[in-house]
Design an enzyme around this catalytic site. Structure first.
Site, PDB file in Angstrom:
ATOM      1  N   SER A  96       0.796  -1.224   0.000  1.00  0.00           N
ATOM      2  CA  SER A  96       0.000   0.000   0.000  1.00  0.00           C
ATOM      3  C   SER A  96       0.837   1.288   0.000  1.00  0.00           C
ATOM      4  O   SER A  96       1.639   1.505  -0.891  1.00  0.00           O
ATOM      5  CB  SER A  96      -0.940  -0.074   1.197  1.00  0.00           C
ATOM      6  OG  SER A  96      -1.832   0.983   1.205  1.00  0.00           O
TER       7      SER A  96
ATOM      8  N   ASP B  43      -6.179   2.032  -3.304  1.00  0.00           N
ATOM      9  CA  ASP B  43      -7.437   1.735  -2.612  1.00  0.00           C
ATOM     10  C   ASP B  43      -7.850   2.863  -1.672  1.00  0.00           C
ATOM     11  O   ASP B  43      -8.786   2.704  -0.888  1.00  0.00           O
ATOM     12  CB  ASP B  43      -7.387   0.383  -1.868  1.00  0.00           C
ATOM     13  CG  ASP B  43      -6.423   0.387  -0.716  1.00  0.00           C
ATOM     14  OD1 ASP B  43      -5.607   1.319  -0.602  1.00  0.00           O
ATOM     15  OD2 ASP B  43      -6.478  -0.577   0.091  1.00  0.00           O
TER      16      ASP B  43
ATOM     17  N   GLU C  91     -12.781   6.004   6.214  1.00  0.00           N
ATOM     18  CA  GLU C  91     -11.818   6.428   7.210  1.00  0.00           C
ATOM     19  C   GLU C  91     -11.344   7.819   6.781  1.00  0.00           C
ATOM     20  O   GLU C  91     -11.340   8.133   5.586  1.00  0.00           O
ATOM     21  CB  GLU C  91     -10.616   5.476   7.237  1.00  0.00           C
ATOM     22  CG  GLU C  91     -10.949   4.102   7.777  1.00  0.00           C
ATOM     23  CD  GLU C  91      -9.711   3.234   7.979  1.00  0.00           C
ATOM     24  OE1 GLU C  91      -9.620   2.605   9.024  1.00  0.00           O
ATOM     25  OE2 GLU C  91      -8.835   3.196   7.087  1.00  0.00           O
ATOM     26  N   ALA C  92     -10.924   8.619   7.762  1.00  0.00           N
ATOM     27  CA  ALA C  92     -10.449   9.962   7.434  1.00  0.00           C
ATOM     28  C   ALA C  92      -9.308   9.902   6.413  1.00  0.00           C
ATOM     29  O   ALA C  92      -9.155  10.782   5.559  1.00  0.00           O
ATOM     30  CB  ALA C  92      -9.988  10.671   8.701  1.00  0.00           C
ATOM     31  N   ASN C  93      -8.520   8.808   6.461  1.00  0.00           N
ATOM     32  CA  ASN C  93      -7.368   8.696   5.560  1.00  0.00           C
ATOM     33  C   ASN C  93      -7.745   8.372   4.109  1.00  0.00           C
ATOM     34  O   ASN C  93      -6.877   8.246   3.254  1.00  0.00           O
ATOM     35  CB  ASN C  93      -6.374   7.660   6.105  1.00  0.00           C
ATOM     36  CG  ASN C  93      -6.954   6.245   6.137  1.00  0.00           C
ATOM     37  OD1 ASN C  93      -7.932   5.938   5.465  1.00  0.00           O
ATOM     38  ND2 ASN C  93      -6.338   5.379   6.928  1.00  0.00           N
TER      39      ASN C  93
ATOM     40  N   ARG D  27      -4.027   4.665  20.651  1.00  0.00           N
ATOM     41  CA  ARG D  27      -4.214   3.252  20.267  1.00  0.00           C
ATOM     42  C   ARG D  27      -2.913   2.681  19.710  1.00  0.00           C
ATOM     43  O   ARG D  27      -2.110   3.422  19.126  1.00  0.00           O
ATOM     44  CB  ARG D  27      -5.345   3.103  19.239  1.00  0.00           C
ATOM     45  CG  ARG D  27      -5.120   3.894  17.970  1.00  0.00           C
ATOM     46  CD  ARG D  27      -6.206   3.625  16.943  1.00  0.00           C
ATOM     47  NE  ARG D  27      -5.979   2.401  16.207  1.00  0.00           N
ATOM     48  CZ  ARG D  27      -5.155   2.291  15.158  1.00  0.00           C
ATOM     49  NH1 ARG D  27      -4.455   3.327  14.719  1.00  0.00           N
ATOM     50  NH2 ARG D  27      -5.012   1.146  14.541  1.00  0.00           N
TER      51      ARG D  27
ATOM     52  N   SER E 192      -0.737   0.910  17.009  1.00  0.00           N
ATOM     53  CA  SER E 192      -0.863   0.757  15.554  1.00  0.00           C
ATOM     54  C   SER E 192      -1.040  -0.722  15.212  1.00  0.00           C
ATOM     55  O   SER E 192      -0.474  -1.596  15.873  1.00  0.00           O
ATOM     56  CB  SER E 192       0.387   1.293  14.873  1.00  0.00           C
ATOM     57  OG  SER E 192       0.485   0.746  13.578  1.00  0.00           O
TER      58      SER E 192
ATOM     59  N   ARG F 280      -0.229   5.325  18.419  1.00  0.00           N
ATOM     60  CA  ARG F 280      -0.646   6.576  17.769  1.00  0.00           C
ATOM     61  C   ARG F 280      -1.485   7.418  18.732  1.00  0.00           C
ATOM     62  O   ARG F 280      -2.314   6.882  19.473  1.00  0.00           O
ATOM     63  CB  ARG F 280      -1.455   6.280  16.513  1.00  0.00           C
ATOM     64  CG  ARG F 280      -0.662   5.522  15.474  1.00  0.00           C
ATOM     65  CD  ARG F 280      -1.253   5.663  14.088  1.00  0.00           C
ATOM     66  NE  ARG F 280      -0.772   4.627  13.204  1.00  0.00           N
ATOM     67  CZ  ARG F 280       0.426   4.631  12.590  1.00  0.00           C
ATOM     68  NH1 ARG F 280       1.263   5.633  12.787  1.00  0.00           N
ATOM     69  NH2 ARG F 280       0.778   3.637  11.809  1.00  0.00           N
TER      70      ARG F 280
HETATM   71  C1  16G Z   1      -4.353  -0.462   7.310  1.00  0.00           C
HETATM   72  C2  16G Z   1      -5.833  -0.483   7.018  1.00  0.00           C
HETATM   73  C3  16G Z   1      -6.411   0.899   7.099  1.00  0.00           C
HETATM   74  C4  16G Z   1      -6.092   1.541   8.420  1.00  0.00           C
HETATM   75  C5  16G Z   1      -4.611   1.475   8.709  1.00  0.00           C
HETATM   76  C6  16G Z   1      -4.340   1.893  10.126  1.00  0.00           C
HETATM   77  C7  16G Z   1      -7.010  -1.891   5.448  1.00  0.00           C
HETATM   78  C8  16G Z   1      -7.140  -2.327   4.030  1.00  0.00           C
HETATM   79  N1  16G Z   1      -6.077  -1.006   5.685  1.00  0.00           N
HETATM   80  O1  16G Z   1      -3.653   0.208   6.327  1.00  0.00           O
HETATM   81  O2  16G Z   1      -7.797   0.802   6.949  1.00  0.00           O
HETATM   82  O3  16G Z   1      -6.494   2.887   8.438  1.00  0.00           O
HETATM   83  O4  16G Z   1      -4.167   0.141   8.562  1.00  0.00           O
HETATM   84  O5  16G Z   1      -3.003   1.748  10.396  1.00  0.00           O
HETATM   85  O6  16G Z   1      -7.730  -2.341   6.329  1.00  0.00           O
HETATM   86  P1  16G Z   1      -2.449   1.797  11.869  1.00  0.00           P
HETATM   87  O7  16G Z   1      -3.121   0.682  12.638  1.00  0.00           O
HETATM   88  O8  16G Z   1      -0.990   1.636  11.712  1.00  0.00           O
HETATM   89  O9  16G Z   1      -2.819   3.133  12.416  1.00  0.00           O
HETATM   90 MG    MG Z   2      -3.703   1.107   0.126  1.00  0.00          MG
END
Ligand code: 16G
Ligand code: MG
Length: 557
Positions: free
Chosen positions: A67, A291, A396-398, A521, A523, A530
């Site tokens: 990703s 995505d 998601e905000a992202n 939370r 990661s 984070r």
């Molecule tokens: C992954 C997730 C995404 C989430 C991110 C959070 C999928 C396809 N992707 O990239 O949705 O926002 O993890 O990352 O589910 P973090 O847990 O490191 O904050």
């Molecule tokens: Mg991606």
């Protein structure tokens, strides 16, 4: 019939597991340095075959991608028959199988799985795979295919889609599991089949609304570029697009100084846009596997800035239109269409967000009378929650997200008999949106086309869209800690249950700030914790973020 011991052993010798490395199937599958992952892909291939056999030979997908992460990283995700994320109980099997140290450990783990799940090995199996542009993708694909063939023997049907976007593989899996007329109506399980499906729906929805100004798209120097090159001529009569971030030949360029993550986390323009983007023009950034998407623009004149006491005169100021803004735009527009069709009493719309959603977006949605649910981070959680609504909008905000229409909603719209021309137009639009919007998973391309349809119908530029609400100033911080698993949460990650006593202190800090909100939370994708903080003013958000960061450090030492 037992598992093919010789083939599995041979494959294991070819791609042995590195000693001492532990793999974990996390939020978005396996993800780590590409160079360590071959043994994992081999095992993912074997598992995909078993999952397919368990499900009567239905097609399972595998996507090789990391990703938005750097080019040297890579990963793998398994996709279930309806194009959705892997069933959570199988995530644990994936982790077990990936961590089997030796060939004999692996044989043991696989045999146990086959026995406990009563998998009939004589059944046929089918797997579709794809990969993004990362340099390690080819070797990992070889390992994957070796695993598939070792377990599936002569009976496995294997389709390699090559270098494609993640949502394309989700779509192809869903399509492949449909039969005859149903598949024909849904679209062929190839990249071209996918793109022509959404291009047709888009052109139909844009009839009479052709966009005069172009959309500038940052492809993150990733696979989104390959897909958009194919799509561009298909939609050119409805929407001119200009592509930047198109360097897919230089691995180092992937996600570097570009892409959705760069823009969202840094709240800044990708350097490649600096000389291209004009004030008032729409732009968006995809991530490395296409995505997720966020929009942005440069202001043309004054804009509302409560933190500065009202309207301020600016030109060329960067403004982000993130996943929350896309959710509010889509939910509002689709809600209006449902009412115009006279289906307001029949079809209920709901919005799903995570704790990262800006407080202003949640307030805006609630004021508009829309139910909003908050779930833990990760697409699978949002997707499942959105499935409970007749029309579920999740983002998601992202920038990860999509809009789901339930099977009953699709039926209601298919059989709908309008009483007025206005109802007819609205129902046609809704049917068009079902074809345009990826129903299996969020897709940057389908999402940006959705935004373009809505803006064209509303005759809005980015500033009108942005005017809906003003984001509360916020900060997202990353804190390295000795053990991120010491941080446990509840209430959709909004509250800490451990370390003991920390949440009470966090509450006390938050109360000191007007509109203060903060959560912590671990990661799911990186070894860190984070911190999110928002408040009514910029200095407030910075101060709260810093105070919570200090708190995390104190509790982790
Ligand atoms: C992954 C997730 C995404 C989430 C991110 C959070 C999928 C396809 N992707 O990239 O949705 O926002 O993890 O990352 O589910 P973090 O847990 O490191 O904050
Ligand atoms: Mg991606």
């Amino acid at each position: 019939m037992g598992i093919p011991i010789d083939k599995i052993t041979e494959a294991c010798d070819r791609f042995p597991k590195q000693q001492g490395v532990t793999f974990s199937y996390g939020t978005a599958g396996f993800r780590t340095k590409g160079a360590t992952l071959a043994s994992t892909l081999l095992r993912v291939g074997m598992l995909a075959v078993l999952r397919s056999k368990k499900l009567d030979g239905r097609t399972i997908g595998v996507m090789i991608t990391a990703s938005h992460n750097p080019a040297e990283d890579n990963g793998a995700k398994l996709i279930d028959p309806r194009g959705e994320m892997l069933d959570p109980t199988w995530e644990a099997y994936a982790t077990t199988v990936a961590n089997a140290e030796t060939a004999s450990d692996l044989l043991k783990a696989l045999t146990q799985l086959v026995d406990s799940l009563k998998i009939d090995l004589t059944k046929s199996s089918s797997v579709i795979c794809g990969r993004d542009t990362r340099p390690s993708g080819n070797e990992l694909n070889d390992a994957l295919q070796m695993g598939i063939k070792a377990m599936g023997q002569e009976t496995v049907e294997l389709v390699d889609l090559g270098v494609v976007t993640t949502p394309c593989v989700h779509y192809a899996v869903k399509s492949r599991n449909l039969k005859g007329e149903e598949r024909k109506a849904y679209g062929e399980p190839t990249l071209e089949g996918y793109l022509s499906k959404i291009a047709d729906a888009f052109n139909q929805l844009m009839t009479g609304r052709q966009s005069t100004s172009s959309l500038v798209i940052d492809c993150a120097n990733g696979v989104g570029f390959s897909a958009l090159e194919i799509l561009k001529p298909m939609i050119s009569s409805s929407l001119p697009i200009e592509l930047v971030g198109t360097n897919i030949d230089d691995p180092a360029a992937l996600n570097s100084n570009c892409g959705a993550d760069y823009v969202k986390t840094g709240q800044r323009l990708p350097p490649a846009m600096t000389d291209i983007l004009k004030p008032g023009q729409r732009a968006c950034s995809l991530d490395g596997d296409a995505d997720r998407v966020v929009f942005y623009y440069l202001t043309t004149g004054s804009h509302n800035a409560p933190e500065a006491g009202g309207q301020v005169q600016t030109e060329g100021k960067f403004r982000l239109l993130d996943g929350d803004k896309i959710a509010t735009l889509a939910a509002g527009y689709i809600g209006d269409l449902v009412k115009q069709a006279g289906l307001g009493d029949k079809l209920k719309i709901g919005v799903v967000q995570t704790a990262y959603a800006n407080g202003s977006s949640t307030a805006y949605l609630r004021n508009a009378g829309l139910p909003v649910r908050c779930v833990p981070t990760g697409v699978k959680h949002l997707h499942h929650a959105a499935e409970r609504y007749d029309i579920g909008v999740y983002f998601e905000a992202n920038g990860h997200g999509t809009v789901l229409f339930s099977p009953e909603t699709i039926d209601i719209l298919a059989q709908f008999e309008p009483s007025t021309p206005a109802q007819d137009t609205a129902a046609k639009q809704l049917r068009g949106l079902i074809s345009l919007i990826n129903q299996a998973v969020g897709d940057a391309i389908s999402d940006f086309l959705l935004v373009e349809v809505i803006l064209a119908h509303k005759r809005w530029g980015p500033e009108e869209w942005d005017a809906g609400y003003e984001d509360l100033p916020n900060r997202l911080l990353k804190v390295s800690v000795a053990d991120r698993n010491a941080f446990k949460t509840e209430d959709a990650e909004r509250k800490l249950t451990s370390p003991e006593g920390m949440q009470a202190e966090l509450d006390e800090l938050t109360r000191k700030f007007e509109k203060g909100r903060s959560f912590v939370r671990p990661s799911g994708t990186e070894d860190c914790v984070r911190v999110y903080a928002e408040a009514s003013t910029e200095p407030g958000a910075i101060q709260l973020g810093k105070a919570v960061q200090d708190l995390v450090e104190r509790y982790s030492s």
